[in-house]
Write a protein that holds these residues in place. Structure first.
Motif, PDB file in Angstrom:
ATOM      1  N   TYR A 113      -3.684  -5.100   0.760  1.00  0.00           N
ATOM      2  CA  TYR A 113      -3.545  -4.097   0.196  1.00  0.00           C
ATOM      3  C   TYR A 113      -4.310  -3.093   1.254  1.00  0.00           C
ATOM      4  CZ  TYR A 113      -3.048   0.028  -2.871  1.00  0.00           C
ATOM      5  OH  TYR A 113      -2.658   1.307  -3.397  1.00  0.00           O
ATOM      6  N   VAL A 114      -3.395  -2.078   1.725  1.00  0.00           N
ATOM      7  CA  VAL A 114      -3.819  -1.520   2.941  1.00  0.00           C
ATOM      8  C   VAL A 114      -3.805   0.193   2.558  1.00  0.00           C
ATOM      9  CG1 VAL A 114      -3.322  -0.734   5.341  1.00  0.00           C
ATOM     10  CG2 VAL A 114      -3.153  -3.095   4.689  1.00  0.00           C
ATOM     11  N   ASP A 115      -4.852   0.820   2.759  1.00  0.00           N
ATOM     12  CA  ASP A 115      -4.971   2.297   2.329  1.00  0.00           C
ATOM     13  C   ASP A 115      -5.642   2.755   3.560  1.00  0.00           C
ATOM     14  OD1 ASP A 115      -4.609   4.619   1.129  1.00  0.00           O
ATOM     15  OD2 ASP A 115      -5.791   4.423  -0.596  1.00  0.00           O
ATOM     16  N   LYS A 116      -5.326   4.187   4.004  1.00  0.00           N
ATOM     17  CA  LYS A 116      -5.753   4.917   5.106  1.00  0.00           C
ATOM     18  C   LYS A 116      -6.462   4.216   6.143  1.00  0.00           C
ATOM     19  CE  LYS A 116      -7.258   8.232   1.117  1.00  0.00           C
ATOM     20  NZ  LYS A 116      -8.338   9.019   0.442  1.00  0.00           N
ATOM     21  N   VAL A 137      -8.084  -2.641   1.900  1.00  0.00           N
ATOM     22  CA  VAL A 137      -8.962  -2.446   0.859  1.00  0.00           C
ATOM     23  C   VAL A 137      -9.143  -3.806   0.100  1.00  0.00           C
ATOM     24  CG1 VAL A 137      -9.027  -1.028  -1.265  1.00  0.00           C
ATOM     25  CG2 VAL A 137      -8.076  -0.033   0.839  1.00  0.00           C
ATOM     26  N   GLU A 138      -8.015  -4.413  -0.147  1.00  0.00           N
ATOM     27  CA  GLU A 138      -7.989  -5.830  -0.955  1.00  0.00           C
ATOM     28  C   GLU A 138      -7.382  -6.860  -0.255  1.00  0.00           C
ATOM     29  OE1 GLU A 138      -8.634  -4.418  -5.487  1.00  0.00           O
ATOM     30  OE2 GLU A 138      -6.591  -4.474  -4.730  1.00  0.00           O
ATOM     31  N   ARG A 185      -7.142   1.109   6.357  1.00  0.00           N
ATOM     32  CA  ARG A 185      -8.284  -0.009   6.224  1.00  0.00           C
ATOM     33  C   ARG A 185      -7.572  -1.195   5.119  1.00  0.00           C
ATOM     34  NH1 ARG A 185     -13.366   1.228   8.146  1.00  0.00           N
ATOM     35  NH2 ARG A 185     -13.573   3.744   8.644  1.00  0.00           N
ATOM     36  N   GLY A 211      -8.094  -4.425  -9.190  1.00  0.00           N
ATOM     37  CA  GLY A 211      -8.216  -3.244  -8.208  1.00  0.00           C
ATOM     38  C   GLY A 211      -7.047  -2.206  -8.062  1.00  0.00           C
ATOM     39  N   GLU A 212      -6.757  -1.979  -6.701  1.00  0.00           N
ATOM     40  CA  GLU A 212      -5.831  -0.924  -6.255  1.00  0.00           C
ATOM     41  C   GLU A 212      -4.241  -1.863  -6.510  1.00  0.00           C
ATOM     42  OE1 GLU A 212      -5.995   2.000  -5.380  1.00  0.00           O
ATOM     43  OE2 GLU A 212      -8.085   2.219  -4.943  1.00  0.00           O
ATOM     44  N   GLY A 270       0.790  -1.147  -0.003  1.00  0.00           N
ATOM     45  CA  GLY A 270      -0.025   0.004   0.126  1.00  0.00           C
ATOM     46  C   GLY A 270       0.773   1.295  -0.051  1.00  0.00           C
TER      47      GLY A 270
END
Length: 593
Positions: free
Chosen positions: A557-560, A564-565, A562, A577-578, A384
């Protein structure tokens, strides 16, 4: 930014804290037997010294007029004996109190160091390391004279002053009362000066801390400074911080030195008054011997008063340091074993985060209800953008920080319910900024398993492909490396860290950008060793180089704050996705190169 940071002063108490003084004295209690003996000998020495003027009076008023040679010889012998007694007592005092002072300093420094070992990462995140260092070294060193000589000298000087007053009253009451004429002036001077002293030494302590912090940071970051040609700017900041320190020191010293001249002037004025009255009164109840003896005693009387004043100066100066020392010792350990914490059982490797929330402070939530499960033996990759919370996740797993909400479970056991040592003993952590300690390469690899044999160390180094470069060094595994491993390349330091982690044989392994500084060729050679390192243990890998994590059992996959995936590489690529976007951006960059 740096200028403001190192101009920042710490808050001090406005008055001397009596509790801090009592705590300081407790460090002396274990050596009370030696101190009592020293006090007794110093009192004996003081009493012997005070016989001098009395012997002179007898000689002038009695022995010399009567031409009593035998009496004069006897008085001379007694006088020489008092000098010998004083010298022997002083020798014992210097040796004993220096030893006690250094032991006390050692114990205080040990208490600070022990506390620093216990404090969580958050404590070091908020403070320049130089400001921490100055407390352990400079502030503690400053207490040496106060504890080794100050207390004994204070007791001795008080006793001496009392005995001198007794002798003076015995010789002549009128002259003794004249001697006390300067006391009201002295008390007024002390009252006026003491507050100025306290404020001046608080300011001096702050500026010393700022200077030490800036020098420490400048030395640590010297390579960056030279790379960005920041020497002139840094020199300007240093000159300002150094000039602030110089001004605060000059002000503190100028205030400190006020008391000495006050005492000296009062002493001179009092002695002059005694001479005037004494000379006028010779033949009217005062003999020449009495006047000479009295002047001798009054000269000795102001000596202890001066020493007590100097002790007060030293106490004022050092209480600012004591305040900071005890503040560090009393620092709250926010990450610690709870009451009744049990030893962590042998870890199998199942990990679960349940609605985990983490905040550094109320204004910033880093992780927001993070939940995931990991089975024993799986390799989990966390990817991420920078600042997404990846490193925070692994820090919470090792309890470098405590969570703000939710649960972190290992094999169904809440990590908060077990002792920190038993938890971390079974975990291995490799960071991007690998740390190499001063000592040999052998010692550095053996750091996580002190009872490992040389053969075990070498086998671990061979497994992670570190053996070849080590054996080619001048002294091989016994090559001395400096602090932070400055003789080694970044990649070599990371290989040593890999060997250290493999040798420790952790049940859960955490790699935070652990291969970021290793070139691709070395990484390919290292892959076999990495596979062995990861085999049979639960592993968490944080990596920006996505090619290194394609074989992970699960990628998150970590973002902000959380997740995410999540899924394996193929699953996430199909989602487009991301993770897909991140992977393809790296692939296209490499393809273009």
């Amino acid at each position: 930014m740096a200028r403001n940071k190192f101009d920042e002063d710490e808050d001090f108490e406005e008055k001397i804290n009596s509790n801090d003084l009592k705590r300081l004295l407790k460090y002396v209690v274990p050596y009370k037997k030696e101190m009592i003996i020293t006090v007794f000998l110093m009192l004996l020495s003081s009493a012997a010294t005070l016989l001098g003027p009395y012997l002179v009076q007898i000689a002038i008023d009695d022995m010399i007029p009567k031409k009593n040679i035998r009496g004069l010889v006897m008085l001379s012998a007694i006088f020489v004996l008092t000098i010998i007694i004083t010298g022997l007592c002083m020798k014992f005092k210097i040796r004993t109190m220096s030893d006690i002072g250094q032991k006390v300093i050692r114990n205080i420094r040990s208490d600070i160091f022990n506390k620093l070992q216990e404090l969580p990462f958050s404590y070091y995140d908020d403070r320049p390391h130089g400001k921490i260092l100055v407390r352990v070294v400079n502030y503690v060193n400053s207490l040496s004279d106060l504890l080794s000589n100050g207390l004994i000298n204070l007791i001795t000087d008080l006793f001496t002053a009392v005995v001198i007053i007794v002798f003076m009253f015995a010789i002549n009451v009128k002259l003794t009362l004249l001697c006390f004429a300067g006391f009201p002036v002295l008390i007024l001077a002390i009252f006026i000066i003491k507050n100025a002293q306290r404020k001046a030494f608080r300011a001096y302590s702050n500026k010393q801390s700022n200077l030490n912090a800036y020098i420490h940071e400048s030395i640590t970051g010297i390579k960056v400074t030279q790379a960005f040609v920041r020497e002139n700017e840094n020199l300007g900041i240093f000159r300002k911080v150094s000039n602030d320190f110089k001004k605060s020191w000059l002000k503190a010293v100028s205030v400190q030195l006020l008391l000495g001249p006050c005492i000296d002037n009062i002493s001179v004025a009092t002695i002059s008054l005694i001479y005037l009255v004494g000379i006028y009164s010779i033949g009217k109840g005062i003999t020449i011997g009495v006047l000479v003896a009295f002047v001798g005693y009054i000269s000795r009387f102001w000596g202890p008063i001066t020493n007590i004043g100097n002790f007060y100066n030293t106490l004022i100066m050092n209480m600012a340091y004591v305040e900071r020392i005890f503040e560090t010792i009393d620092e709250k350990v926010t990450v610690k074993d709870i009451e009744g914490a049990k030893k962590m059982p042998l870890i199998n490797g199942n990990v679960e985060f349940k609605n985990v929330v983490f905040k550094y402070d109320e204004s910033a939530t880093i992780l927001k209800n993070v939940s995931f499960k990991v089975n024993a033996g799986e390799t989990i990759a966390i990817v991420g953008p920078t600042g997404a919370g990846k490193t925070t996740i692994i820090n919470l797993l090792s309890r470098f920080y405590d969570i703000s909400g939710g649960e972190v479970l290992i094999d169904g056991v809440n990590v908060h319910d077990v002792t920190i040592k038993s938890l971390r003993k079974q975990m291995g952590v490799m960071l991007q900024d690998t740390f190499v300690f001063s000592g040999t390469i052998m010692d550095n690899i053996r750091y996580g398993k002190l009872d490992a044999t040389d053969e075990e160390v070498i086998e671990a180094a061979k497994t992670v492909r570190a053996h070849d470069f080590i054996k080619n060094m001048k002294n091989g595994y016994y090559t001395e490396v400096n602090e932070r491993g400055s003789r080694l390349s970044v990649g070599q330091r990371q290989l040593i860290s890999f060997a250290r982690a493999l040798l420790a044989n952790p049940r859960i392994l955490i790699l935070d950008e652990a291969t970021s500084s290793i070139d691709t060729k070395t990484e390919l050679a290292l892959q076999e060793g990495l596979n062995r390192l990861l085999k049979g243990r639960t592993s968490f890998i944080i990596a920006h180089r996505l090619s290194t994590i394609k074989n992970a059992n699960k990628i998150m996959y970590v973002d902000k704050g959380r997740i995410v995936e999540e899924g394996n590489h193929d699953e996430l690529m199909r989602k487009k996705g991301e993770y897909y976007e991140l992977y393809m951006s790296q692939y296209n960059i490499l393809k273009a190169v």
